[in-house]
Design a protein around this motif. Structure first.
Motif, mmCIF file in Angstrom:
data_model
loop_
_atom_site.group_PDB
_atom_site.id
_atom_site.type_symbol
_atom_site.label_atom_id
_atom_site.label_comp_id
_atom_site.label_asym_id
_atom_site.label_seq_id
_atom_site.Cartn_x
_atom_site.Cartn_y
_atom_site.Cartn_z
ATOM 1 N N ASP A 32 0.834 -1.212 0.000
ATOM 2 C CA ASP A 32 0.000 0.000 0.000
ATOM 3 C C ASP A 32 0.866 1.257 0.000
ATOM 4 O O ASP A 32 0.595 2.225 -0.717
ATOM 5 N N PHE A 33 1.918 1.238 0.815
ATOM 6 C CA PHE A 33 2.802 2.401 0.929
ATOM 7 C C PHE A 33 3.481 2.698 -0.409
ATOM 8 O O PHE A 33 3.514 3.850 -0.870
ATOM 9 N N LEU A 34 4.042 1.669 -1.036
ATOM 10 C CA LEU A 34 4.802 1.885 -2.272
ATOM 11 C C LEU A 34 3.872 2.200 -3.456
ATOM 12 O O LEU A 34 4.182 3.081 -4.273
ATOM 13 N N ARG A 35 2.758 1.525 -3.556
ATOM 14 C CA ARG A 35 1.848 1.771 -4.671
ATOM 15 C C ARG A 35 1.227 3.159 -4.585
ATOM 16 O O ARG A 35 0.937 3.777 -5.612
ATOM 17 N N ALA A 36 0.997 3.641 -3.376
ATOM 18 C CA ALA A 36 0.464 4.997 -3.221
ATOM 19 C C ALA A 36 1.443 6.039 -3.753
ATOM 20 O O ALA A 36 1.043 7.167 -4.079
ATOM 21 N N ARG A 37 2.708 5.652 -3.864
ATOM 22 C CA ARG A 37 3.748 6.564 -4.368
ATOM 23 C C ARG A 37 4.221 6.152 -5.767
ATOM 24 O O ARG A 37 5.246 6.650 -6.230
ATOM 25 N N ASN A 38 3.465 5.252 -6.394
ATOM 26 C CA ASN A 38 3.783 4.770 -7.751
ATOM 27 C C ASN A 38 5.194 4.188 -7.845
ATOM 28 O O ASN A 38 5.907 4.399 -8.829
ATOM 29 N N LEU A 39 5.578 3.448 -6.774
ATOM 30 C CA LEU A 39 6.895 2.826 -6.739
ATOM 31 C C LEU A 39 6.734 1.324 -6.941
ATOM 32 O O LEU A 39 6.167 0.637 -6.083
ATOM 33 N N PRO A 40 7.200 0.784 -8.064
ATOM 34 C CA PRO A 40 7.071 -0.660 -8.295
ATOM 35 C C PRO A 40 8.001 -1.456 -7.383
ATOM 36 O O PRO A 40 9.056 -0.960 -6.960
ATOM 37 N N PHE A 41 7.607 -2.682 -7.086
ATOM 38 C CA PHE A 41 8.458 -3.582 -6.306
ATOM 39 C C PHE A 41 8.087 -5.007 -6.660
ATOM 40 O O PHE A 41 7.028 -5.278 -7.243
ATOM 41 N N THR A 42 8.952 -5.951 -6.290
ATOM 42 C CA THR A 42 8.704 -7.372 -6.533
ATOM 43 C C THR A 42 8.651 -8.107 -5.203
ATOM 44 O O THR A 42 9.646 -8.107 -4.459
ATOM 45 N N PRO A 43 7.528 -8.721 -4.873
ATOM 46 C CA PRO A 43 7.458 -9.486 -3.617
ATOM 47 C C PRO A 43 8.044 -10.884 -3.793
ATOM 48 O O PRO A 43 7.936 -11.492 -4.868
ATOM 49 N N LEU A 44 8.671 -11.394 -2.748
ATOM 50 C CA LEU A 44 9.193 -12.755 -2.725
ATOM 51 C C LEU A 44 8.837 -13.329 -1.354
ATOM 52 O O LEU A 44 9.336 -12.851 -0.333
ATOM 53 N N THR A 45 7.951 -14.324 -1.321
ATOM 54 C CA THR A 45 7.428 -14.802 -0.046
ATOM 55 C C THR A 45 7.818 -16.251 0.236
ATOM 56 O O THR A 45 8.019 -17.051 -0.684
ATOM 57 N N PHE A 46 7.888 -16.558 1.533
ATOM 58 C CA PHE A 46 8.230 -17.900 2.010
ATOM 59 C C PHE A 46 7.330 -18.225 3.199
ATOM 60 O O PHE A 46 6.754 -17.325 3.824
ATOM 61 N N ASP A 47 7.245 -19.511 3.556
ATOM 62 C CA ASP A 47 6.278 -19.917 4.572
ATOM 63 C C ASP A 47 6.716 -19.611 5.999
ATOM 64 O O ASP A 47 5.879 -19.518 6.884
#
Length: 339
Positions: free
Chosen positions: A160-175
């Motif tokens: 939410d924080f980054l998208r509100a500032r039009n900043l792209p990012f790539t998530p990488l998740t683990f369990d």
């Protein structure tokens, strides 16, 4: 007369039920152990040492409940659960209480068949980066790959924080957080998100070169962590809730592991006497012994003692109390009235 007798019967039934055990409480007592769902990979909250001994503020909460219900803080079976499996494990009866870094939210409290018993720790979503990256603010994470635990609330906050500032990012998740941290340390991501206190603990204890990393000063949310139990057993819920309140209230009133028994014998203040069981039998309403709070504090200490044991100035983490202090010392914690 018949209406009077009916009303009296209903009142007696209602008040009598207060001292009756529910199905979860009966199960715990029959098994003579509490199955406590913990994270199992985060210093300060729940982490086994090299000998398999569990340590952490969540661990001590479960030991506190075991003390008041079973008379022995060792009567706990710790069950590691992931962020994805924790609520199912609780609602299905695989565990009796969930005590891991879990944020108390409306949707979780209403929709999942569970109920939070209170707040045991205050923190918020944070970000950790390598100092060599030069990043000192979250708005500098443009195009970053960010590691996070699956099923947690931190990644959505960052998104939410980054998208509100039009900043792209790539998530990488683990369990599991342990795997998240390994991936970050291995260079698979530019930053890692978790609770700010979680990250402070991880960088202090679980990395070999803590000075190479920085937990950014910004905190994106207000996240109250709290234990939870399954719905359907009000007696079990009440014990879990008032155990937490007793730990906090004991600190407020100066009752410690070393002096609990003496204070019970010498107390003159009515509120303190009620807390320690020398005036009124509040424990009886929970199907507990009259001096349950004294036994509890003798076993694990008050909330402040537990906090200092895992986060205090004599630990590697050395995280100031801040919001996690009691209200009279500028924090947010206070117990409900024992009366």
């Amino acid at each position: 007369m018949k209406r009077f007798l009916l009303a009296a019967t209903l009142l007696l039934t209602a008040f009598g039920s207060v001292a009756q055990a529910g199905p979860i409480l009966d199960r715990v007592r029959a098994n003579n152990t509490i199955r406590c769902g913990v994270g199992g990979s985060l210093a300060g909250f729940s982490l086994p040492d090299s000998r398999g001994e569990w340590h952490g503020i969540d661990v001590d909460y479960c030991r506190a409940v075991a003390t008041v219900v079973l008379g022995d803080p060792r009567r706990v079976t710790f069950v590691p659960v992931t962020l994805q499996t924790r609520f199912t494990a609780l609602s299905s009866g695989e565990i009796d209480v969930l005590a891991r870094d879990t944020v108390w939210t409306m949707s979780r409290d209403v929709n999942l068949g569970i109920v939070f018993v209170g707040t045991s720790f205050y923190t918020g979503t944070g970000i950790m980066v390598r100092r060599a990256s030069g990043v000192t603010r979250m708005d500098q994470l443009n195009g970053a790959t960010i590691c996070a635990s699956q099923g947690g609330s931190n990644l959505p906050e960052v998104a939410d924080f980054l998208r509100a500032r039009n900043l792209p990012f790539t998530p990488l998740t683990f369990d599991r957080f342990a795997v998240v941290l390994e991936a970050f340390l291995a260079g698979r991501c530019d930053a890692v998100t978790a609770g700010a206190a979680d990250l402070a603990a991880a960088v202090a204890v679980q990395v070999t070169n803590p000075r190479d990393f920085l937990v950014l000063p910004e905190v994106l949310s207000r996240d109250p962590y709290g234990p939870a139990v399954a719905r359907g057993d009000m007696e079990w819920f009440s014990i879990a809730r008032w155990t937490l309140f007793a730990l906090i209230e004991a600190e407020e009133r100066g009752v410690t592991k070393a002096n609990a028994r003496q204070m019970a014998a010498t107390a003159t203040d009515p509120a303190l006497k009620r807390l320690l069981g020398t005036e009124d039998n509040l424990g009886g309403m929970l199907t507990l012994q009259r001096d349950w709070v004294v036994r509890l504090i003798e076993a694990v200490g008050n909330y402040g003692e537990i906090y200092d044991r895992h986060f205090g100035p004599n630990t590697q983490i050395n995280l100031g109390r801040g919001q996690n202090n009691i209200v009279s010392r500028g924090g947010l914690h206070y117990g409900m009235p024992f009366r």
